[in-house]
Design a protein around this motif. Sequence first.
Motif, short mmCIF file in Angstrom:
data_model
loop_
_atom_site.label_atom_id
_atom_site.label_comp_id
_atom_site.label_asym_id
_atom_site.label_seq_id
_atom_site.Cartn_x
_atom_site.Cartn_y
_atom_site.Cartn_z
N THR A 1 0.84 -1.20 0.00
CA THR A 1 0.00 0.00 0.00
C THR A 1 0.88 1.25 0.00
O THR A 1 2.06 1.18 0.36
N GLU B 1 -1.46 8.29 3.10
CA GLU B 1 -2.89 8.13 2.86
C GLU B 1 -3.60 9.41 3.31
O GLU B 1 -3.00 10.28 3.95
N LEU C 1 -8.40 8.65 6.94
CA LEU C 1 -8.37 7.19 7.04
C LEU C 1 -7.91 6.75 8.42
O LEU C 1 -8.50 5.86 9.04
N ARG D 1 1.86 6.85 6.82
CA ARG D 1 1.16 5.80 7.55
C ARG D 1 1.84 5.47 8.88
O ARG D 1 3.03 5.16 8.92
N ASN E 1 -0.46 -0.09 9.31
CA ASN E 1 -0.87 -0.46 7.95
C ASN E 1 -2.22 -1.15 7.86
O ASN E 1 -2.71 -1.39 6.75
N GLY F 1 -4.73 1.06 6.02
CA GLY F 1 -4.44 1.12 4.59
C GLY F 1 -4.83 -0.15 3.85
O GLY F 1 -5.35 -0.10 2.73
N ARG G 1 -8.56 -0.12 3.53
CA ARG G 1 -8.94 0.80 2.46
C ARG G 1 -8.78 0.14 1.09
O ARG G 1 -9.65 0.22 0.22
#
Length: 411
Positions: A40, A44, A48, A77, A80, A83, A86
Amino acid sequence: MITAQKGTKDIFGQETAKWHFVEQAMREVFENANYTEIRTPIFEATELFARGVGDSTDIVNKEMYTFVQKERSLTLRPENTAGVVRAYIEHGMHRISPPVKLFYKGPMFRYERPQAGRQRQFHQVGVEVFGMENPSCDAEVISTAIAFLNKIGLNDLELEINSLGCEKCRSNFREKLKAAVKPMLENFCDDCKMRYEKNPLRMLDCKSPECQSYLATEAVRNVINSEFICEDCQAHFDKLKSYLDALNIKYTVNKLLVRGLDYYNRTVFEIKSNSLGSQNAVCGGGRYDTLVQTLGGVPTPAVGWAMGMERLMALIPDVNAKQLDAYIVCQDLNETLKVAKLLRENNIKTEFDMQGKNFSKGFEKALKSGANFAVILGEDEIKANKITVKNLQSKEQVTVDRDKVLDIFKN
């Protein structure tokens, strides 16, 4: 002189051999358990992590590296799972027949005080499994974590587990905990006072000795030790314990274990090493059945864990890098480059003197390099299309046709 920023470090030389060893073990264990890798982005949308990790956590309140780019708030980030969730939603992975089993590795970023095994840029390895509510999935991810740790030579481990229950049965526990804590709330740290309002369970995770002393009072302990989880959550937890028993994985139930993130429900766990002192947790994780829906996806049960790789590096011994197989001694760099290309294409670790110095200097470099063999191309060898290979340990040497040189390294 410009230096690396506080809380970051360069990884190079002999140290990289340890990282390669751990990464190779990780890939073997996870792929054997049918996990596939996901990578990822490093940054982000800030939302999030605020929605996923939880605005009552230290990560969101204190530790995120956030910046604004063209009026958009972005964050490096700090973990994780959010992420990966997402990505799971964005790419429609809920349409894949469950379980969806993913693993990752890479750098994370948190602004905190650097200390042994903890940096502001650090690395995590982790797994996430989507689509399975059965606690057999919890047992499998725990088993996979232990298999990985054993693979890299860590065997002196302790597993602690707990069940936080579902939101419905947790709400009653939260109110009882708040009632027990309220008479002495003014004595808690500022962080715990905020947690008291937003997520009182997070108070149990406070590392302050003063806060822990108040949590040890009889009134609070009575609440903590009460059987607050509902019948379904208790059955889920009992099944998990039976699966761990079947796997012969020893564990301890720790009712103070809540983990530091707001998205956990039901199963939470930590794996500790007895070789790290007080900061001895090497793996933490649990179930997060509501996170996919919180971030806009369809309701999806999920469970996972993460490990800090720097802590793992502190626990395993040095790993020797692969020894140099061949050092080419030759003054004709055209010939040297051709032979080096041939050897390297056949996975023979090869080095040579890029200055093409005389033979005596070339042999000196070959000996200092630690190579197993010296590959010699003098004028006579080049004219006859041959190569001389000398074993630098036994001192034996042999001259062969150039197209036969690979046979020497296969024997």
